[in-house]
Each structure stands twice: as structure tokens, then as C-alpha cells.
Design an enzyme around this catalytic site. Structure first.
Site, PDB file in Angstrom:
ATOM      1  N   HIS A 248     -44.445  -5.335  16.147  1.00 30.00           N
ATOM      2  CA  HIS A 248     -45.333  -4.175  16.019  1.00 30.00           C
ATOM      3  C   HIS A 248     -45.199  -3.327  17.287  1.00 30.00           C
ATOM      4  O   HIS A 248     -45.221  -3.862  18.400  1.00 30.00           O
ATOM      5  CB  HIS A 248     -46.782  -4.654  15.878  1.00 30.00           C
ATOM      6  CG  HIS A 248     -47.797  -3.548  15.976  1.00 30.00           C
ATOM      7  ND1 HIS A 248     -48.073  -2.706  14.933  1.00 30.00           N
ATOM      8  CD2 HIS A 248     -48.581  -3.139  17.018  1.00 30.00           C
ATOM      9  CE1 HIS A 248     -49.003  -1.841  15.315  1.00 30.00           C
ATOM     10  NE2 HIS A 248     -49.327  -2.086  16.581  1.00 30.00           N
TER      11      HIS A 248
ATOM     12  N   GLU B  89     -28.504  16.439 -12.017  1.00 25.78           N
ATOM     13  CA  GLU B  89     -28.260  15.088 -12.542  1.00 25.78           C
ATOM     14  C   GLU B  89     -28.631  15.045 -14.013  1.00 25.78           C
ATOM     15  O   GLU B  89     -29.724  15.458 -14.407  1.00 25.78           O
ATOM     16  CB  GLU B  89     -29.073  14.057 -11.763  1.00 25.78           C
ATOM     17  CG  GLU B  89     -29.164  12.683 -12.379  1.00 25.78           C
ATOM     18  CD  GLU B  89     -27.807  12.039 -12.625  1.00 25.78           C
ATOM     19  OE1 GLU B  89     -27.619  11.466 -13.715  1.00 25.78           O
ATOM     20  OE2 GLU B  89     -26.933  12.126 -11.734  1.00 25.78           O
TER      21      GLU B  89
ATOM     22  N   GLU C 128       0.852  -1.192   0.000  1.00 25.85           N
ATOM     23  CA  GLU C 128       0.000   0.000   0.000  1.00 25.85           C
ATOM     24  C   GLU C 128       0.887   1.239   0.000  1.00 25.85           C
ATOM     25  O   GLU C 128       1.788   1.363   0.825  1.00 25.85           O
ATOM     26  CB  GLU C 128      -0.911   0.002   1.218  1.00 25.85           C
ATOM     27  CG  GLU C 128      -1.707   1.284   1.424  1.00 25.85           C
ATOM     28  CD  GLU C 128      -2.553   1.676   0.221  1.00 25.85           C
ATOM     29  OE1 GLU C 128      -2.400   2.822  -0.239  1.00 25.85           O
ATOM     30  OE2 GLU C 128      -3.336   0.842  -0.260  1.00 25.85           O
TER      31      GLU C 128
ATOM     32  N   GLY D  55      -6.755   0.843   4.464  1.00 22.46           N
ATOM     33  CA  GLY D  55      -8.169   1.197   4.591  1.00 22.46           C
ATOM     34  C   GLY D  55      -8.702   1.872   3.350  1.00 22.46           C
ATOM     35  O   GLY D  55      -9.901   1.834   3.086  1.00 22.46           O
TER      36      GLY D  55
END
Length: 507
Positions: free
Chosen positions: A485, A240, A43, A48
Site C-alpha cells: 500500500h 467494430e 526463414e 523474429g
């Protein structure tokens, strides 16, 4: 030969060499090490990758803070709780975000060290189908403290461990894994400066909170940033080019999300395109062609470009291993079931993969597990991308898994669709944020093909639907199970009860 502690050349061997320490790379390394393989993970930045340091984790931390701000407004305006927001302490907010990132970062590094993965810092390039050269190499401080670094099982006898800067040549006995990730796509003439023009990689790290933001791109990333800035009090315009935001999701998801964002005061411009933009001393001025053909001028303190991401392959020298990219820059697997490339022994995971791969961190985890187990000689099941959940962490949130209604019909499936607003159940009324549950199933009580949710906290509700779609369940299978519920997930149960011919509250 060593000169003043600088290693100019060294060689080493490992079972697996992983290039890239993001979610796809480190998950491959951890699983391969757990299966007894000697693993080198290269890396050049921080373990990460984008998700941990610039994407998923810091952005969701900030979005949680935005939820708290929104909660104050809801308490005052809807529940009679006379609360007010004095101000946002940006420095304190950033400190909390950075602490979360730092603790996650240390955790991942600790996992790698504990697993015996040899982490090497430097820039890697292929020199063959089984060989890698790492320049500027140096191991992590944690790895140098690990007494196993220089004598890891399977390493070349007498080989030097990468504990000082230099050039290292590695040979992989079993295979190489490419996991170098992606970077934000930028627009010509609108190069990011970290203040007035930003990308998703640096938007959270720009100074302070702007009073106005123009977001280009209505995919998940653009919508999340539009939502965050609106919660923090900014005037937001979201542009967009497609005819609807989150265009890869079901049309009803786009419709409900658009309604929710507009209700919050976000100016959503779908079917629009940027004509040009001018960077000013304290912001930007842009001209936008709307879906109606009108030209609008939008001025904002910050322009956030979220028009997609592109794979990072520069410097890898894929040609040295006989590999090329497609016209979009992706590395296309020759065998999708094993994510194996055309070069024997080289696999690819994460954002380097083209569709149907999703470019999502959790999909990268699955890809890493698949490749590691393949390299260990196992026969894992391929990644089922249709069963991987997709989430947009805006307010309202969206969460989906499986096929949209349009996709199912395009594949020639005869479908039965049931949609229920969240406000049709008591807990949905309590939250008051609108939203819906939509299920797409084969006609006649057949297999569930897709589940699509919009509303508060639906990111935490999608796991059930992931299992339903992934296990090829039918509505009657789900209808047998009782949902608590009052909950939001009760609406999911109600939709399946109706599809199974046992409708209770839904008419």
C-alpha cells in the site's frame, strides 16, 4: 555440382527442421538445441518474424512514446505542471524504435548462433512427412562464421552446409515444425498502399503522423493503434462490427475500455459496419452504418485495416506430407497435447493454430517449448490456453487471464463475481485513469476462474493473476498474502479479501 559458387543441389540431415523464424519457430529451435538436438531453422525473411519487426516490439515502443506525450498533457491539465508539447520529431521517434528492434534482432540471432542452431535463408516446402526442400538457400553471415556449421553433430557426413545460394533438401530424423505465422487480413477493394490504406504490418512505417485516422476493427490491434494515433493528436474513429470492442474479453472490460477511449476523444462505433470506402488523393472517404441504422460518412487521411490475421501456408505444399488446412486456413493438430498434426513427425506452433490457441507471441513461446521438449522425448505439460494472459496496450490498458463471466456461466459453473474500481484505492486516485479489477470465481469460495483488469499499467499487474488462475487458487489462498500500500495491485488484493469474507475497504 557447383557453378561459379552457386550450389544447385545439396542434401543434409538434422534432428529437427523448423520452418519459420518468428517467436514460435525460434523458441522451438532454441529449446531443442538446448536439449542436445541438431536443429535447422529456415526463414525467408528476418529472424523474429512479425512480432519483432512489424508487431509487438515496434508497436509497444511507439505506445511508450504515446504515454510520454499523454503524460505531458496530464501534467499540465491535472497537476499544474506548466508543460507544453512543441512537436513530435517523427524521425527521431522512428530511429529510437528501430534501434530497439535492431538490438532485439541481433540478440535473437546471437542466441541462435550460440545455441548451434543452423539458420538457413530461403523458402521451404514440404516434400514428405520428414523431408523439406529449401530454395534460394543461404546461411546467415553469423552462421557462416561459425566453424560448427558444416560439421554440426549429427549432420550427414560430407554434406554441404548452406553457405551459398541454391537448393537444399533436408531430412528430419525426429520431426518438422511448422511455424510460418500469419499476415493481416485485407478487404477486397481496399488493398494497402502503405500511405492512405494500411494494415497493422505497415501502419507504423507509413510516412509521418496523419491528422485523422479511421480504424476498422476493434480488437486488441485496432484499439492499440487507435490509442496511439489519438495520443499523437489525430482525430480517430474506431469501427467494430461486433456489438462491443475487444469482443473476446469480458463484457465489463469492453465497457470500461470504451469509456476510457471515449473520454480521450476517440469516436468508438461498435455494432457498426463499413458499407464502402473510396480512396482519395490524400486520404479516404468511407460510409459506415452505425448500430442505430444511420449512415455516416467519415473522411480521414489514413484508413487502418485491423480486421484480423490469416495463416500463411502458401508455398508450404502441405499436401506433400498428407496435410490440409481447415476452412479458415489453420493447420489443426490431431493431438493438442503435443501440437502434433495428422502427419506423424510434423508439429505446428504459433499463428497456424486455430482457437483455442491465441495467436499471441508469448503463447507461441510456450508452444515452442512444448514441441521441442516433445521431440526430445520428454513429456511436458500441454499449453493451458485459459491460463495465458491477454493484454491490450492501449490507454487505458486491459489485461485478462482465464474465463470471462459469460464464459464461466456458459460452461455451467456457478460463479461469484466481485468488481472494484481502481479509483477505490489511493493509487488509483493518483493515476486518475479509471479502470477496474474483476474476479470470477466458483461460488462458495471455490477456484478462481478469471481475473480481468482495466487501467494504467495493468499489463505489469497480470502476472500475479496468471499464477492465481494457473495454480487453481481460491480467494482465501490469495487473501492470506499482503499487497503493498499504496499500489494499484492493492485493488487486486482487496477484491480477493472481499471474496474470502474478509473485506476491508470494499463495502
Amino acid at each position: 555440382m557447383n557453378t561459379r559458387g552457386v550450389n544447385t543441389q545439396a542434401t543434409d540431415t538434422a534432428d529437427v527442421i523448423v520452418i519459420g523464424g518468428g517467436t514460435g519457430g525460434y523458441s522451438t529451435a532454441l529449446r531443442a538445441a538446448a536439449l542436445g538436438l541438431d536443429v535447422v531453422l529456415v526463414e525467408r525473411d528476418r529472424i523474429g518474424g512479425t512480432c519483432l519487426h512489424r508487431g509487438c516490439i515496434p508497436s509497444k515502443a511507439m505506445l511508450h512514446a504515446a504515454e510520454l506525450v499523454d503524460g505531458i498533457a496530464e501534467a499540465r491539465e491535472r497537476w499544474g505542471v506548466k508543460a507544453t508539447l512543441d512537436s513530435v520529431d517523427w524521425a527521431a521517434l522512428v530511429a529510437t524504435r528501430d534501434d530497439i528492434v535492431a538490438r532485439n534482432h541481433k540478440g535473437v540471432e546471437a542466441h541462435l548462433a550460440h545455441a548451434g542452431v543452423r539458420v538457413v535463408r530461403g523458402s521451404a516446402r514440404l516434400t514428405g512427412a520428414r523431408t523439406v526442400r529449401v530454395e534460394g538457400a543461404g546461411s546467415t553471415p553469423e552462421a557462416r562464421a561459425d566453424s560448427t556449421l558444416g560439421a554440426h553433430a549429427g549432420s550427414t557426413p560430407g554434406a554441404q552446409s548452406p553457405s551459398v545460394p541454391g537448393v537444399y533438401d533436408f531430412t528430419a530424423r525426429r520431426g518438422i515444425v511448422l511455424a510460418t505465422g500469419s499476415r493481416p487480413r485485407v478487404l477486397p477493394g481496399l488493398e494497402p498502399d502503405g500511405r492512405r490504406v494500411v494494415t497493422s504490418d505497415d501502419a507504423l512505417f507509413a510516412p509521418g503522423l496523419p491528422a485523422s485516422v479511421l480504424v476498422l476493427g476493434g480488437g486488441a490491434i485496432g484499439v492499440e493503434y487507435a490509442s496511439f494515433h489519438r495520443s499523437m493528436g489525430a482525430e480517430v474513429t474506431l469501427v467494430e462490427a461486433a456489438d462491443r470492442i475487444v469482443p473476446l474479453e469480458d463484457g465489463d472490460v469492453s465497457r470500461h475500455l470504451t469509456r476510457g477511449l471515449k473520454k480521450r476523444g476517440i469516436d468508438v462505433q461498435a455494432g457498426a459496419r463499413l458499407l464502402d470506402a473510396e480512396v482519395l488523393e490524400n486520404g479516404v472517404r468511407a460510409r459506415v452504418r452505425t448500430v442505430r441504422g444511420e449512415t455516416r460518412t467519415v473522411e480521414a487521411e489514413r484508413l487502418l485495416v485491423a480486421v484480423g490475421r490469416v495463416p500463411v501456408t502458401e508455398g508450404l505444399d502441405l499436401a506433400a506430407a498428407g496435410l490440409t488446412t481447415d476452412e479458415r486456413g489453420f493447420v489443426v493438430p490431431a493431438d493438442w497435447n503435443r501440437l502434433r498434426t495428422a502427419a506423424p513427425g510434423i508439429h505446428v506452433v504459433g499463428d497456424l493454430l486455430p482457437p483455442p490457441a491465441l495467436g499471441l507471441a508469448h503463447a507461441s513461446f510456450a508452444e515452442g517449448l512444448l514441441v521441442a521438449e516433445t521431440l526430445a522425448g520428454l513429456r511436458p505439460a500441454p499449453v493451458d490456453y485459459a491460463a495465458v494472459p491477454r493484454v491490450t496496450y492501449s490507454s487505458p490498458q486491459t489485461a485478462s487471464v482465464g474465463l470471462s463471466e459469460t464464459e464461466a456461466r456458459a460452461r455451467g459453473r456457478e460463479v461469484e463475481v466481485n468488481t472494484m474500481p481502481l479509483t477505490a484505492v489511493a493509487k488509483g486516485m493518483v493515476h486518475g485513469g479509471g479502470g477496474m479489477v474483476k474476479v470470477v470465481a466458483e461460488a462458495g469460495g471455490g477456484q478462481v476462474l478469471g481475473v480481468h483488469l482495466v487501467g494504467p499499467n495493468v499489463s505489469e499487474m497480470i502476472a500475479e493473476s496468471q499464477l492465481i488462475v494457473g495454480w487453481d487458487a481460491e480467494p482465501s489462498d490469495v487473501a492470506r498474502h499482503v499487497h503493498a500500500h499504496p499500489t494499484l495491485s492493492e485493488a487486486v488484493g482487496e477484491v480477493f479479501l472481499t471474496l474470502a469474507g474478509r473485506g476491508l475497504h470494499q463495502q
